[in-house]
Design a protein around this motif. Structure first.
Motif, short mmCIF file in Angstrom:
data_model
loop_
_atom_site.label_atom_id
_atom_site.label_comp_id
_atom_site.label_asym_id
_atom_site.label_seq_id
_atom_site.Cartn_x
_atom_site.Cartn_y
_atom_site.Cartn_z
N ARG A 1 25.63 -14.59 -6.89
CA ARG A 1 26.13 -15.74 -7.62
C ARG A 1 27.42 -15.41 -8.37
O ARG A 1 28.35 -16.22 -8.43
N VAL A 2 27.48 -14.21 -8.94
CA VAL A 2 28.65 -13.83 -9.72
C VAL A 2 29.90 -13.79 -8.84
O VAL A 2 30.98 -14.24 -9.26
N VAL B 1 10.65 -12.91 -17.69
CA VAL B 1 10.80 -13.45 -16.34
C VAL B 1 11.50 -14.81 -16.42
O VAL B 1 11.10 -15.68 -17.18
N LEU B 2 12.57 -14.97 -15.64
CA LEU B 2 13.33 -16.21 -15.61
C LEU B 2 13.04 -16.98 -14.32
O LEU B 2 12.83 -16.37 -13.27
N ASP B 3 13.04 -18.30 -14.42
CA ASP B 3 12.80 -19.13 -13.24
C ASP B 3 13.94 -19.00 -12.23
O ASP B 3 13.72 -19.06 -11.02
N ASP B 4 15.15 -18.82 -12.73
CA ASP B 4 16.33 -18.76 -11.85
C ASP B 4 17.20 -17.59 -12.28
O ASP B 4 18.26 -17.77 -12.89
N PRO B 5 16.78 -16.36 -11.96
CA PRO B 5 17.51 -15.18 -12.45
C PRO B 5 18.91 -15.05 -11.86
O PRO B 5 19.17 -15.48 -10.73
N LEU B 6 19.79 -14.46 -12.63
CA LEU B 6 21.17 -14.22 -12.19
C LEU B 6 21.19 -13.12 -11.12
O LEU B 6 20.37 -12.20 -11.15
N PRO C 1 22.94 -8.38 -12.30
CA PRO C 1 24.01 -7.50 -12.80
C PRO C 1 23.65 -6.77 -14.09
O PRO C 1 24.06 -5.62 -14.29
N TYR C 2 22.86 -7.39 -14.95
CA TYR C 2 22.50 -6.73 -16.20
C TYR C 2 21.53 -5.58 -15.97
O TYR C 2 21.48 -4.64 -16.76
#
Length: 456
Positions: free
Chosen positions: A166-167, A157-162, A138-139
């Motif tokens: 999910r939202v 880089v995130l391991d579990d991105p939003l 979303p961002y």
């Protein structure tokens, strides 16, 4: 979906049927006139001159020609190459007419073309768009306009991105989890307090989800979906790609709006709906009265260990998107040590907005920042996995900013000529830089740009 209406020319079969009937009646009338005049000619010789075809047909033809001239198809732009199997292809974006109504180009507020397809109503388009949007962060949509600022939310880089999936998965359940967290003293962190070990038990993920539901669906600024957007007015003579980009934004925004329309308005966090919860949330940060409940929730999620929330940064002028979670996230010390303002300088290079700046000096500052952000750290908890492909595409893929580009801060006064990445790297190498880490960053940047085919 409210956004897309059917082509007006889809009504053409009925119109043509009516036109056909009209022509048939007209033909009958001509025959009747001709027969009457023939009959009159047998008794009145003077009537022969009136019955000549040259005296009858000219009076009929002008009533037919305008009707025939109306028939046509909407104008089409040159084909834009979308990836095979993409949602853009499934939704038929190349079949859409130009974004702006050409008859309204002289208006101060330009009128969008109302002659568009029912693409969003097709199962194929809805399925493809659902798949695409569900995987979007979303961002990345909030900050997707041509005036977007490069920040840690993009290049870390995130391991579990939003994701949007999910939202929108369980807004009512997320509200219940927020209520549970806020009712427990150990979860209500204020000041500079953080406790990332409470991420699961205090529902940090649900808190961010609920903040974004309020941001996208119940925002007081009119449910704004983007902080900025690509906007090319008719006078800017948008390219086919720029024209399709505006349509793409509309399709994506329509998907979000449709998701929001399906929600119960009692989910909105207001003093009227949830007086006690609203009071508790607003008490989390008392120093800035401009902060809404969304910002408070985003920052609480960051304090409790949600990694996406810990990378958020709001526009200092309008506080949108809400929340400055970067102050409380995992790499908050890194960002604080090197001043988040450096990110703004990085962003200035990415879109080459500021012709008053010396491009090479600006590039040097940006690459210094890249070097710092990508450097190894003594504390493993502060290590950053850098998304080099995103950074390189962001710098190297040109985005031409027209004079009328709309931004949250106002208007861009003039377009800026864009350098290629090859030119940027070449000019920096001419500076005879001695600091090895910066040279390594240039080498890495150049290699990735060549591999992605965006160097020239």
């Amino acid at each position: 979906m409210r956004l897309i209406r059917k082509y007006q020319h889809l009504q053409a079969p009925r119109w043509l049927l009516g036109a056909g009937v009209g022509l048939a009646l007209t033909a009958v009338a001509i025959v009747c006139v001709f027969l009457i005049t023939q009959n009159q000619a047998s008794t009145t010789p003077a009537a022969l001159e009136i019955s000549k075809p040259s005296a009858v047909i000219p009076s009929v033809v002008p009533t037919i020609e305008p009707a025939v001239a109306v028939v046509g198809t909407p104008p089409k732009l040159p084909h834009v190459d979308f990836p095979p199997g993409s949602w853009e292809e499934a939704c038929g974006l190349n079949e859409l007419p130009p974004y702006w109504d050409e008859d309204a180009s002289s208006e101060i507020w330009h009128k969008r073309n109302e002659d568009h397809t029912n693409a969003l109503e097709s199962v194929e388009c809805q399925t493809a768009l659902e798949t695409h949007m569900s995987a979007v962060n979303p961002y990345h949509l909030l900050l997707s306009g041509p005036w977007d600022r490069a920040g840690s939310i993009h290049f870390v880089v995130l391991d579990d991105p939003l994701t949007f999936e999910r939202v929108f998965a369980d807004p009512a359940g997320d509200l219940a989890r927020v209520q549970d967290a806020i009712s427990r003293p150990e979860c209500v962190l204020t000041g500079d307090d953080t406790n990332w070990e409470l991420k699961e038990t205090c529902h940090a993920d649900a808190i961010l989800n609920y903040a974004l539901i309020n941001t996208f669906c119940f925002d007081r600024f009119g449910s704004a979906i983007r902080a900025s957007q690509a906007y090319y007015a008719p006078d800017d003579h948008p390219t086919p790609e720029q024209d399709r980009l505006m349509w793409k934004q509309d399709f994506e925004d329509a998907w979000v709006s449709a998701k929001c329309e399906g929600l119960d308005h009692t989910l909105e966090l207001t003093a009227e709906n949830y007086p006690e919860l609203h009071t508790l949330v607003m008490s989390l940060h008392k120093t800035n009265s401009r902060r809404g409940v969304e910002a408070q929730l985003v920052e609480l999620a960051a304090r409790l260990g949600n990694e996406t929330a810990g990378l958020t940064h709001s526009n200092p002028y309008n506080k949108y998107p809400p929340g400055d979670g970067y102050k409380y996230g995992r790499i908050s010390k890194v960002l604080a040590k090197y001043n988040l303002g450096s990110v703004m300088k990085f962003g200035a290079l990415m879109r080459k907005y500021r012709p008053s700046d010396e491009p090479t000096e600006l590039a040097l500052k940006a690459f210094n920042f890249l070097t710092i952000m990508d450097a190894p750290r003594p504390d493993p908890g502060e290590e950053i996995e850098f998304d080099w492909e995103w950074v390189v595409r962001y710098i190297c893929v040109p985005v031409v900013i027209p004079p009328t580009t709309v931004d949250a801060m106002g208007l861009v006064d003039e377009p800026v000529e864009i350098q290629s990445c090859k030119e940027i790297v070449h000019e920096l190498r001419q500076r005879d830089i001695k600091f090895r880490p910066v040279l390594d960053t240039l080498d890495k940047f150049e290699q990735v740009a060549i591999e992605l085919g965006v160097y020239e």
